[in-house]
Structures are given as structure tokens and as C-alpha cells.
Design an enzyme around this catalytic site. Structure first.
Site, PDB file in Angstrom:
ATOM      1  N   TRP A   1     -34.489  -2.956 -41.934  1.00 22.87           N
ATOM      2  CA  TRP A   1     -33.832  -3.395 -43.177  1.00 22.87           C
ATOM      3  C   TRP A   1     -32.619  -4.280 -42.901  1.00 22.87           C
ATOM      4  O   TRP A   1     -31.817  -3.977 -42.021  1.00 22.87           O
ATOM      5  CB  TRP A   1     -33.371  -2.146 -43.938  1.00 22.87           C
ATOM      6  CG  TRP A   1     -32.396  -2.428 -45.030  1.00 22.87           C
ATOM      7  CD1 TRP A   1     -31.029  -2.558 -44.902  1.00 22.87           C
ATOM      8  CD2 TRP A   1     -32.679  -2.635 -46.417  1.00 22.87           C
ATOM      9  NE1 TRP A   1     -30.453  -2.831 -46.137  1.00 22.87           N
ATOM     10  CE2 TRP A   1     -31.451  -2.873 -47.081  1.00 22.87           C
ATOM     11  CE3 TRP A   1     -33.858  -2.630 -47.173  1.00 22.87           C
ATOM     12  CZ2 TRP A   1     -31.371  -3.108 -48.451  1.00 22.87           C
ATOM     13  CZ3 TRP A   1     -33.772  -2.864 -48.546  1.00 22.87           C
ATOM     14  CH2 TRP A   1     -32.542  -3.100 -49.167  1.00 22.87           C
TER      15      TRP A   1
ATOM     16  N   ASP B   1     -26.615  -7.744 -46.897  1.00 28.49           N
ATOM     17  CA  ASP B   1     -25.611  -8.816 -47.017  1.00 28.49           C
ATOM     18  C   ASP B   1     -25.310  -9.584 -45.725  1.00 28.49           C
ATOM     19  O   ASP B   1     -25.101  -8.970 -44.674  1.00 28.49           O
ATOM     20  CB  ASP B   1     -24.268  -8.242 -47.456  1.00 28.49           C
ATOM     21  CG  ASP B   1     -24.373  -7.179 -48.519  1.00 28.49           C
ATOM     22  OD1 ASP B   1     -25.469  -6.891 -48.988  1.00 28.49           O
ATOM     23  OD2 ASP B   1     -23.326  -6.610 -48.863  1.00 28.49           O
TER      24      ASP B   1
ATOM     25  N   TRP C   1     -19.227  -1.396 -43.906  1.00 30.74           N
ATOM     26  CA  TRP C   1     -19.828  -2.222 -44.951  1.00 30.74           C
ATOM     27  C   TRP C   1     -19.297  -3.648 -44.894  1.00 30.74           C
ATOM     28  O   TRP C   1     -18.589  -4.030 -43.987  1.00 30.74           O
ATOM     29  CB  TRP C   1     -19.604  -1.563 -46.314  1.00 30.74           C
ATOM     30  CG  TRP C   1     -20.449  -0.320 -46.517  1.00 30.74           C
ATOM     31  CD1 TRP C   1     -21.162   0.367 -45.553  1.00 30.74           C
ATOM     32  CD2 TRP C   1     -20.650   0.389 -47.736  1.00 30.74           C
ATOM     33  NE1 TRP C   1     -21.795   1.440 -46.117  1.00 30.74           N
ATOM     34  CE2 TRP C   1     -21.513   1.482 -47.455  1.00 30.74           C
ATOM     35  CE3 TRP C   1     -20.205   0.206 -49.037  1.00 30.74           C
ATOM     36  CZ2 TRP C   1     -21.918   2.380 -48.452  1.00 30.74           C
ATOM     37  CZ3 TRP C   1     -20.606   1.105 -50.027  1.00 30.74           C
ATOM     38  CH2 TRP C   1     -21.464   2.171 -49.730  1.00 30.74           C
TER      39      TRP C   1
ATOM     40  N   ASP D   1     -15.479  -5.063 -49.745  1.00 30.81           N
ATOM     41  CA  ASP D   1     -15.950  -6.411 -49.429  1.00 30.81           C
ATOM     42  C   ASP D   1     -14.832  -7.460 -49.389  1.00 30.81           C
ATOM     43  O   ASP D   1     -14.837  -8.444 -50.159  1.00 30.81           O
ATOM     44  CB  ASP D   1     -17.051  -6.847 -50.414  1.00 30.81           C
ATOM     45  CG  ASP D   1     -18.160  -5.815 -50.533  1.00 30.81           C
ATOM     46  OD1 ASP D   1     -18.335  -5.043 -49.572  1.00 30.81           O
ATOM     47  OD2 ASP D   1     -18.851  -5.774 -51.569  1.00 30.81           O
TER      48      ASP D   1
HETATM   49  N1  DQQ Z   1     -23.655  -4.000 -49.702  1.00 34.03           N
HETATM   50  C1  DQQ Z   1     -23.086  -4.228 -50.993  1.00 34.03           C
HETATM   51  C2  DQQ Z   1     -21.626  -4.308 -50.703  1.00 34.03           C
HETATM   52  C3  DQQ Z   1     -21.448  -3.269 -49.642  1.00 34.03           C
HETATM   53  C4  DQQ Z   1     -22.671  -3.431 -48.821  1.00 34.03           C
HETATM   54  C5  DQQ Z   1     -23.646  -5.457 -51.669  1.00 34.03           C
HETATM   55  C6  DQQ Z   1     -23.217  -2.155 -48.228  1.00 34.03           C
HETATM   56  O1  DQQ Z   1     -20.814  -4.070 -51.813  1.00 34.03           O
HETATM   57  O2  DQQ Z   1     -20.266  -3.486 -48.891  1.00 34.03           O
HETATM   58  O3  DQQ Z   1     -25.025  -5.590 -51.456  1.00 34.03           O
HETATM   59  O4  DQQ Z   1     -24.361  -2.390 -47.455  1.00 34.03           O
END
Ligand code: DQQ
Length: 590
Positions: free
Chosen positions: A60, A63, A122, A187
Site C-alpha cells: 500500500w 500521500d 504521518w 501534515d
Molecule cells: N494521510 C492523510 C494525512 C495523514 C496521512 C491524508 C496518514 O492527513 O498524515 O491522506 O497516512
């Protein structure tokens, strides 16, 4: 609870329900498939794997993280599950490239290992800090799953591969205070340096359904303080994931700007990824660096009806400034739209779209996107077509290239718009519904016309990408709909009672802001087995679709131009190429 709260809750319930149809594998609240997330992959099914898109050998991905150009290499990090084909166990996988086309995989850069990130590493970004080199800002989750912001630095900044990363002990650098939501705080963006001696970064969040971008300041890139007010927020938009914030020039429509560029002739772009619907929107506006406030332009819709980088399967995108070529480049994740079970059986899920340059359109009202020029190095067999009329109901095959792995550029001449149907204003914010209603087969005046990709000759399976032109009686301008309709893309039956067990076959669509005064409109499609990226009117409207034909695969796939409108359409020029694959990505131990 007041009436407006009830309305908000109802609206959110509807949206959550809608969003369930948009996504699978990962949902709005990062719930995980306990049993599947660490189920190792037995074999990789290649039928729908792409030929020239970025994908690791298995498992998998989601982002894109921390894209940067450093010491002669482009770096791409991305959210990756090293143990399975569904979301979970996320690390920052890492690849490098000299040309954004051929990639070499390295070992993951960061993964859960310290008290502040044992619950997750993340998404985030990279900033090149003078005197320090590249610094990763990322969201770290502790064992209670509280979201915080942390940083990592390269062990050896002189190593152009940036192979090893250290997470210093003075982490985390930002924790949620009592006013904030500790499970929705993430993020961080690439930071920029301002004249007042401060670095600044944005972090996405939500409060009472209001999407928020907090702004943090630091003098030394270690001690960060939240500004009194968010840089921007918008009611009823839910969690803002992966914000992106950058300037664009109002006078130079050919080059990108770095984040710390200051000048009179600029606008800013704020993009957010909406967790509730799993699509993104952006606004153009003015950033006041003294007050640290961003105000969208009056004609730049801020909310569900906003402008999008891509009207299809595209999420958690991130831009970076490429010093080498003075351009801003966009990366974005295209999730699968088959079922979780399909992903488990395939052994892989997710890809990154072909990187795109981002520029302000000369109208100054929107951005335009175009695949990076380097991708053209993969073009091989070439065919062309010129000045071909296509009458209503006609379909013309494009032969001589590999239709399942191709780059196609076509310019249509539509001539008079007299026969165009009248636009029904109730569809103004519902291009998807209009696309679904009309599809590619309902006869129109001007259109539907466009390309039929990944098709069997009898059209048992096909993915049409097309325009349909309407007359907008309120503006006296044409209203141009662009669609990429996945409904006829596969014979594979939808299965399972719940949305996540069903294949998602959306009629993705957006309007294209063109006046057609010269009678022309262009379309470019990058077709790659299970992904079709479409650029209307030189990148004014972009739509990415994921599709899973069972018959129209590999050498059995065909490509056509078509017209189902009463007005004859002329293919003024069509250039198509087979695409080669880049050099094999080594697996870097993934
Ligand atoms: N994916 C989200 C983000 C997070 C990450 C967006 C976790 O907000 O940090 O797809 O895999």
C-alpha cells in the site's frame, strides 16, 4: 443544539455517507483493517499495474511526502505500509531520481521508533534550511495516538541520497494545546523564511467542523510558536489534511516561485485536502505576511464548490519548488477504486500521478497543470492524424501505438456553437451529476466528443474522456463540461453489500473555463493500464481516473476518437505515442 447545529450535523452525515462512496482502504478517520494491515503479500498481480507511473514493487502507498530537489537528486518520500496492501504500519518510504522519471528506491527514511512517533509517522514536508540542510517536518503520533509535529535531520547532509535520518531528542516541536483537537492536527507544510527573521509553517486541523490551517513561527527551526489566529479557516469543511500554501506570479506565467519570494505582483494559493469527502480544493488569494492572514479572492470559491487541482481520483497532494528548472511541481496520490479484497489479492494499492508543473493561468482566476516535460523522454512509436471530420456517431481508431500505455494529444475544432444545448444552471456546481446524466452516448448538439480509452472494439469495456458544450444564457458564454466516465470501464461486477466492498466507478467531471472563440479545444491523456490522467484545454481542467478493464487490457486495448453530437467535429491534429517504461525501480529492501 440550535437549528444551525442540526443543519451542520445533517450536512456532515450526508457528506460522510457520500465520502464512503469515494474511498476505500482508508477512511476519513484513519480506521484500519486490523486483520489485513499486516497480512503479507503472497504474490503480486501485474494485470493492472502501471508501466510508467510511480509505484513500489508491492503493498500500500498513499500521500507523497517531502518532495525536494537536493544536490542533483529529486527525492520523493511517501506514506507506505511495508507489511500489507491496505493502509497501516505507515513509514516514510524514500526514492531518488535524477529526472523525475527513473527512480531508485532507498530504505525508508523514518518509521515509528521514538516515544513521540511510536504511534505513527504521518505526512509532512521538507525545508532546506541554510546552514543545516534539509529538515523533515512530519506528524508524529505517540502511543495514545495524539498528533504532534516533529522533525528529523539527515545524519550526513553532504550525502546527496540523504539515506539516514535522525530524530533529535528535543522532539516534538509542536503539541496540541487545550483549545485544539489532538486527533486532528497534522501534515506540516514546507516552511518559508520571512524578512522578520521567522520561519513559518502551516498545520491542518479542525474545530467544530471548521477546517483550520494553523500557522507556526520559529527563529531557529526548533522552537515553534503558534500564531494567535489561524492563517485561514472555513466553516463546515471538516478536517483540513495536507494543506499546501505557495505564491504564484501575476506577471510571469512561465516560471514558478519559491516560498519565500516577496514581491508586489503575486497571489497565494491555499490548497486543502478534505478528509470528509476525500477531495481537495484550492483558492487564490492574498496573504498578509504582517498579520499572518490569508484572504481568498472574492471570486475564488472557498468550500465544497471550490476549484480543484484535479477533479478525479487525486488526494493529499503536495507541491515543491524545483530550483533546477525554476518551476513548481505537484505530486498527488491516486488511490485504487477497486475493492479492498481486490487490493489484497493484487498485493498492491495506490500510485503517484505523473508530476505536474503548476502555473497561474493568464486569466489569473485559476491554475493550470501540465505533465513535467521529462515524461516525454518515454515516448516511442509515434502516430498522427490531421484534419479528420468526425460526424455524429462516428468513431475513428488510433492505430500504430500501444493503447494501454500511451500519451495522446488531440486538438478538436468544433466550429460554430449554434447547435449547443442550453445549460441548465441547476448543474452549476454539479458537473458530476451532469456527466452521469448524459454520459458519452446521449446525443448532444456540440459533443459529447473526445477519446475512448482502454476499449474493446465492440465497446463491451471502455473509458471515455470527453467534452460537451452548452450555451450559458446567463453569461452568453459557452459552458464546457469535461468528463471521464468510469461506469463502462469494466465488465467486472460490483460486489459486496458495503461501499468499500464495491468497485467505485465514478463519472468524474469538471467545467473548463474557455470561451472557444477560436473554435478549438484540446485534450491530452496519459493512459497507463489502470490509470488515465486527462488534461483539458492545456491543463485548465484535469481529471484522473482509476479503471480495471478485464478484456481491454495490454495488447487487447484500443483507442478511438469519437463524436456523439449532431455537430460535426474536426480532429485538427492528433499526436499519439506509445510509452516506454522507465528503468526498473529497485526495491530498496521494501
Ligand atoms: N494521510 C492523510 C494525512 C495523514 C496521512 C491524508 C496518514 O492527513 O498524515 O491522506 O497516512
Amino acid at each position: 443544539m440550535g437549528v444551525s447545529d442540526v443543519v451542520t450535523v445533517l450536512l456532515l452525515l450526508v457528506l460522510i455517507n457520500l465520502s464512503n462512496h469515494n474511498i476505500k482502504g482508508i477512511d476519513a478517520f484513519h480506521r484500519i483493517y486490523e486483520k489485513l494491515q499486516s497480512q503479507s503479500v503472497e504474490s503480486v498481480n501485474h494485470l493492472h499495474r502501471t508501466g510508467f507511473h510511480f509505484q513500489p514493487p508491492k503493498h500500500w502507498i498513499n500521500d507523497p511526502n517531502g518532495p525536494v530537489y537536493y544536490k542533483g537528486f529529486y527525492h520523493l518520500f511517501y506514506q507506505y505500509n511495508p507489511q500489507g496492501a491496505v493502509w497501516g504500519n505507515i513509514v516514510w518510504a524514500h526514492s531518488v531520481s535524477k529526472d523525475l522519471v527513473n527512480w531508485e528506491a532507498l530504505e525508508p527514511a523514518i518509521y515509528p521508533s521514538k516515544w513521540f512517533d511510536i504511534g505513527g509517522t504521518w505526512s509532512g514536508s521538507i525545508t532546506i534550511v541554510p546552514g543545516k540542510g534539509p529538515v523533515i517536518l512530519y506528524t508524529s503520533l505517540n502511543q495514545n495516538k495524539t498528533q504532534m509535529q516533529s522533525y528529523a535531520i539527515p545524519q550526513d547532509p553532504s550525502d546527496p541520497y540523504l539515506r539516514k535520518w535522525i530524530k533529535p531528542d528535543d522532539n516534538p516541536i509542536a503539541v496540541p494545546d487545550w483549545t485544539m483537537n489532538g486527533s486532528e492536527f497534522r501534515d506540516p507544510t514546507t516552511a518559508w523564511f520571512s524578512k522578520d527573521g521567522h520561519w513559518r509553517t502551516l498545520v491542518g486541523s479542525v474545530r467544530k467542523h471548521r477546517g483550520i490551517a494553523y500557522i507556526y513561527r520559529s527563529r531557529d527551526f526548533k522552537h515553534w510558536v503558534k500564531a494567535k489566529h489561524p492563517v485561514h479557516s472555513k466553516e463546515r469543511t471538516g478536517m483540513w489534511e495536507c494543506p499546501d500554501f505557495f505564491p504564484v506570479s501575476l506577471t510571469d506565467f512561465n516560471n514558478g516561485l519559491d516560498l519565500d519570494y516577496v514581491g508586489p505582483n503575486t497571489k497565494h494559493v491555499l490548497k486543502v485536502s478534505l478528509d470528509l469527502t476525500r477531495y481537495e480544493y484550492y483558492t487564490l488569494g492574498k496573504y498578509d505576511s504582517k498579520k499572518d492572514r490569508y484572504v481568498p479572492d472574492g471570486d475564488s470559491p472557498d468550500g465544497w464548490d471550490g476549484l480543484r487541482f484535479d477533479y478525479g481520483n487525486f488526494y493529499a497532494s503536495k507541491t515543491f519548488f524545483d530550483y533546477k528548472k525554476n518551476r513548481r511541481i505537484l505530486w498527488g496520490w491516486a488511490n485504487e477504486s477497486d475493492t479492498v479484497d481486490d487490493d489484497r489479492l493484487k498485493g498492491w494499492a495506490g500510485l503517484q500521478v505523473i508530476p505536474r508543473t503548476v502555473l497561474l493561468d493568464s486569466s489569473k482566476k485559476q491554475l493550470v497543470f501540465w505533465p513535467i516535460e521529462e515524461i516525454e523522454s518515454l515516448r516511442s512509436n509515434y502516430v498522427r492524424m490531421n484534419n479528420h471530420d468526425i460526424k455524429m456517431g462516428q468513431r475513428l481508431e488510433v492505430k500504430g501505438i500501444t493503447p494501454a500505455k500511451a500519451d495522446v494529444e488531440v486538438t478538436f475544432y468544433v466550429g460554430s456553437l449554434e447547435k449547443a444545448e442550453t445549460f441548465d444552471p441547476s448543474f452549476t456546481f454539479k458537473p458530476f451529476d451532469l456527466c452521469k446524466l448524459k454520459g458519452s452516448n446521449v446525443t448532444g448538439g456540440v459533443g459529447p466528443f473526445g477519446l475512448i480509452t482502454l476499449a474493446t472494439p465492440d465497446l463491451e469495456e471502455y473509458t471515455p474522456v470527453f467534452f460537451r458544450v452548452f450555451k450559458d444564457t446567463s453569461t452568453h458564454k459557452p459552458k464546457v463540461l469535461m468528463c471521464s466516465d468510469a461506469r463502462p470501464s469494466t465488465l467486472k461486477q460490483d460486489q459486496g453489500p458495503s461501499p468499500k466492498e464495491k468497485m467505485y466507478k465514478p463519472s468524474f467531471a469538471g467545467f473548463v473555463d474557455v470561451d472557444l472563440s477560436d473554435g478549438r479545444i484540446s485534450l491530452r491523456s496519459l493512459i497507463d493500464h489502470s490509470v488515465v490522467e486527462n488534461f483539458g484545454a492545456l491543463g485548465k481542467t484535469v481529471i484522473t481516473s482509476r479503471v480495471y478493464p478485464v478484456k481491454a487490457v495490454k495488447e487487447n486495448a484500443h483507442l478511438y476518437v469519437f463524436n456523439n453530437g449532431t455537430q460535426t467535429v474536426n480532429v485538427e491534429s492528433l499526436n499519439a505515442w506509445s510509452m516506454d517504461s522507465p528503468s526498473q525501480m529497485n526495491d530498496g529492501g521494501l
